[in-house]
Every structure is written in structure tokens, then in C-alpha cells.
Design an enzyme around this catalytic site. Structure first.
Site, PDB file in Angstrom:
ATOM      1  N   LEU A 244     -46.137 -33.620  -2.924  1.00  0.00           N
ATOM      2  CA  LEU A 244     -46.355 -33.260  -1.097  1.00  0.00           C
ATOM      3  C   LEU A 244     -46.871 -31.970  -1.191  1.00  0.00           C
ATOM      4  O   LEU A 244     -47.738 -31.367  -1.936  1.00  0.00           O
ATOM      5  CB  LEU A 244     -44.802 -32.675  -0.901  1.00  0.00           C
ATOM      6  CG  LEU A 244     -43.950 -33.571  -1.422  1.00  0.00           C
ATOM      7  CD1 LEU A 244     -42.362 -32.899  -0.759  1.00  0.00           C
ATOM      8  CD2 LEU A 244     -44.114 -34.982  -0.248  1.00  0.00           C
ATOM      9  N   ASP A 245     -47.361 -32.409   0.247  1.00  0.00           N
ATOM     10  CA  ASP A 245     -48.532 -31.371   0.487  1.00  0.00           C
ATOM     11  C   ASP A 245     -47.561 -29.530   0.563  1.00  0.00           C
ATOM     12  O   ASP A 245     -46.526 -29.686   0.598  1.00  0.00           O
ATOM     13  CB  ASP A 245     -48.921 -31.331   2.022  1.00  0.00           C
ATOM     14  CG  ASP A 245     -49.958 -32.787   2.314  1.00  0.00           C
ATOM     15  OD1 ASP A 245     -50.313 -33.086   0.802  1.00  0.00           O
ATOM     16  OD2 ASP A 245     -50.336 -32.918   3.457  1.00  0.00           O
ATOM     17  N   ARG A 246     -48.839 -28.714  -0.138  1.00  0.00           N
ATOM     18  CA  ARG A 246     -48.100 -27.489   0.444  1.00  0.00           C
ATOM     19  C   ARG A 246     -47.398 -26.791   1.189  1.00  0.00           C
ATOM     20  O   ARG A 246     -45.875 -26.345   1.142  1.00  0.00           O
ATOM     21  CB  ARG A 246     -49.207 -26.024  -0.163  1.00  0.00           C
ATOM     22  CG  ARG A 246     -48.824 -25.800  -0.066  1.00  0.00           C
ATOM     23  CD  ARG A 246     -49.630 -23.879  -0.089  1.00  0.00           C
ATOM     24  NE  ARG A 246     -49.144 -22.538  -0.470  1.00  0.00           N
ATOM     25  CZ  ARG A 246     -50.016 -21.635  -0.758  1.00  0.00           C
ATOM     26  NH1 ARG A 246     -51.058 -21.740  -0.865  1.00  0.00           N
ATOM     27  NH2 ARG A 246     -49.600 -20.297  -0.372  1.00  0.00           N
TER      28      ARG A 246
ATOM     29  N   ARG B 224     -49.899 -37.238   9.024  1.00  0.00           N
ATOM     30  CA  ARG B 224     -50.369 -35.555   9.799  1.00  0.00           C
ATOM     31  C   ARG B 224     -51.352 -36.227  10.587  1.00  0.00           C
ATOM     32  O   ARG B 224     -51.392 -36.259  11.620  1.00  0.00           O
ATOM     33  CB  ARG B 224     -50.684 -35.065   8.901  1.00  0.00           C
ATOM     34  CG  ARG B 224     -49.225 -33.848   8.505  1.00  0.00           C
ATOM     35  CD  ARG B 224     -49.923 -33.000   6.764  1.00  0.00           C
ATOM     36  NE  ARG B 224     -50.748 -32.066   7.985  1.00  0.00           N
ATOM     37  CZ  ARG B 224     -51.030 -31.174   7.413  1.00  0.00           C
ATOM     38  NH1 ARG B 224     -50.820 -31.132   5.542  1.00  0.00           N
ATOM     39  NH2 ARG B 224     -51.620 -29.276   7.356  1.00  0.00           N
TER      40      ARG B 224
END
Length: 290
Positions: free
Chosen positions: A129-131, A231
Site C-alpha cells: 500500500l502507498d505510505r 488516486r
């Protein structure tokens, strides 16, 4: 955003501008610093510089004309409250926002994989997962589960559900399918864009709730797994996720990226039964003030 100026000292040799900025602003984040350079918001000795590789010397004065909001505080060790499931094959964790999924060559900061390995022994991070994204993440222990998950992910039989808070008004309907191809922006792999030709196919089904004054809750069901897919797709529909430091112009108003990997369902196979893992929405989703 706030202007920030620093005079550089203590360098042993001329050093790349992006590395100097990361050292002085460790909580801003590499992607945000790269974006500031691309947007020509950085000056060195009053000269606008946009090359990451620009050499900085002792005595140079660097000014950031826009200073992004700091990343969320990074935990220093594993919290057992994050554990969703553990068996001989899998460790399933609810990753907090602000924590890297795994370490990178650019930073020595804490990361989820190292924390889980310290707590549970030898595991492999199966997906990331993205930070800035919180929620369900899978770590594996055996070759059998890796083979099973590899087949399931490639066949698109793994079902994922994300929850997000997005800007409103926007172009979203009550529900729909966003089918928009994605490609890197200007050869920068850390920032994506919608394209009409080339790129890679990307599809996201969504269900939008009734909006509040200027934000809206949306459930997202990605059918593909492209970099920053959710996003970029939402921003393309004028519905950037609140707190998005890359694809929104109002990220500084929020303490985090309001994107959460809420649920993942693994399909049945000859060796494994169907299972669903759920990470409840973080408290800050309910505490948001607009």
C-alpha cells in the site's frame, strides 16, 4: 503552505539537491520534494533549480517557496492492535497511514515489513500500500500461499474494497465504472496521469454516498492494480482524495490521505477456502472537520 529557507553546512562533498532536501526535511517525503522541484518551487542562492541532481555546496542557501505538510508520525515498532489474522500461511495487518510498506534505498525509516519480521519471524510482503494509505495488507509465510495468491491476483479473483473521502462537487455519479488508461507523467514513475492512448488499462468501480457540504464518502472496487490508480481516477473526475499530497491542491488542509484499504476477499481454491479480512475505518475518518 509555508516558505522555508535553510543555509547548508557540514557537507563532506557537493551533494545532490534532492538528497540534501530529504536530509533536512525527513518528514516531508521524497515524492513531495520531487514535485516541488518539478513545479520550480525551489531556489538555490536565489536561482530557481528544478534538477534533482543539482550539486549543493556548503554555504548555499536553499529556499522552498512552498513547504508541503509533514507526513504523519511514523510508528517505531509493531503494535499488536494492527494484527487482523495470523496462521501458518498468512499474517494479515491493518497498516497505519504514514508507515512505509517496506524499506527503500532512499531512506532508513521504519517500515511495516521490518516490524512484522521482528514480531513474527520470516515473512514476505505479498503486496504493498502507498505510505499514506492505511488498511489491509497481506504478508506470507509459505510457498503454497504465495502460489495461490499469485494465481488469484493475476486472474483478478481477489476482491478489494477501499473507502475514501473525496472533494465535492465532482463528476462522480451515484455509482459507476471509471475506465481510464494510466501512464507516468513526464517519465516520472512516482506520478501518474490519465491518457487516451498507450499506458496501461485501469478500471475502478465505485459507489458514492450522499455528499456533505464539500466532501463525499466513496467506496472503491479496483478491478486492476495500477500505481496510484484510485488516486488518479478520482482526481480525473474532479474528486481528488482529501489529503492527497500529489493529486490535490488542498492537501495541506488535512492531516492524512483519506484512503483506506477496508476489505480484501481471497477466493476459494483446492487448498484454501474463501476468506475475507476487514480493517475497520480509522477514527480520523469520522473526526474529519471540513
Amino acid at each position: 503552505m509555508t516558505k522555508h529557507t535553510v543555509t547548508i553546512n557540514g557537507l563532506k562533498k557537493p551533494t545532490r539537491l534532492d538528497r540534501v532536501l530529504r536530509q533536512h526535511l525527513p518528514r516531508v517525503g521524497r515524492k513531495a520534494i520531487n514535485q516541488l522541484l518539478q513545479d520550480r518551487q525551489v531556489t538555490v542562492n536565489n536561482k530557481t533549480v528544478w534538477l534533482n541532481s543539482w550539486k549543493v555546496h556548503n554555504g548555499d542557501t536553499i529556499t522552498l517557496h512552498q513547504l508541503p505538510q509533514a507526513l504523519p508520525e511514523t510508528p517505531s515498532e509493531f503494535d499488536m492492535a494492527w494484527l487482523l489474522h495470523e496462521d501458518e500461511h498468512l499474517v494479515v495487518v491493518n497498516k497505519p497511514a504514514g508507515l512505509l510498506s517496506q524499506g527503500t534505498k532512499y531512506t532508513q525509516q521504519a517500515n511495516l515489513l521490518s516490524m512484522v519480521q521482528a514480531q513474527f519471524g520470516d515473512v514476505t510482503l505479498f503486496h504493498r500500500l502507498d505510505r499514506d494509505t492505511s488498511g489491509v495488507i497481506l504478508l506470507t509465510r509459505t510457498k503454497a500461499i504465495n502460489r495461490y495468491l499469485d494465481i488469484a491476483f493475476k486472474a483478478h479473483t481477489v476482491k478489494k474494497r477501499y473507502e475514501a473521502l473525496v472533494a465535492y462537487p465532482n463528476k462522480l455519479q451515484a455509482e459507476g465504472l471509471i475506465d481510464a488508461r494510466l501512464a507516468p507523467q513526464n517519465s516520472k514513475r512516482n506520478r501518474m496521469k490519465v491518457v487516451t492512448q498507450g499506458g496501461k488499462s485501469a478500471m475502478t468501480h465505485y459507489e458514492a454516498q450522499s455528499p456533505h457540504d464539500n466532501y463525499q464518502a466513496v467506496s472503491l472496487y479496483p478491478q486492476t492494480g495500477r500505481t496510484h490508480q484510485l488516486r488518479v481516477h478520482l482526481a480525473h473526475y474532479d474528486a481528488p482524495i482529501l489529503g492527497d499530497r500529489i493529486y490535490s491542491t488542498t492537501a495541506d488542509a488535512y492531516s492524512r490521505l483519506y484512503l483506506h484499504a477496508h476489505q480484501i476477499t481471497l477466493p476459494a481454491s483446492d487448498d484454501f477456502s474463501e476468506r475475507t479480512f476487514t480493517a475497520l475505518l480509522p477514527d480520523d475518518f469520522a473526526q474529519i472537520e471540513i
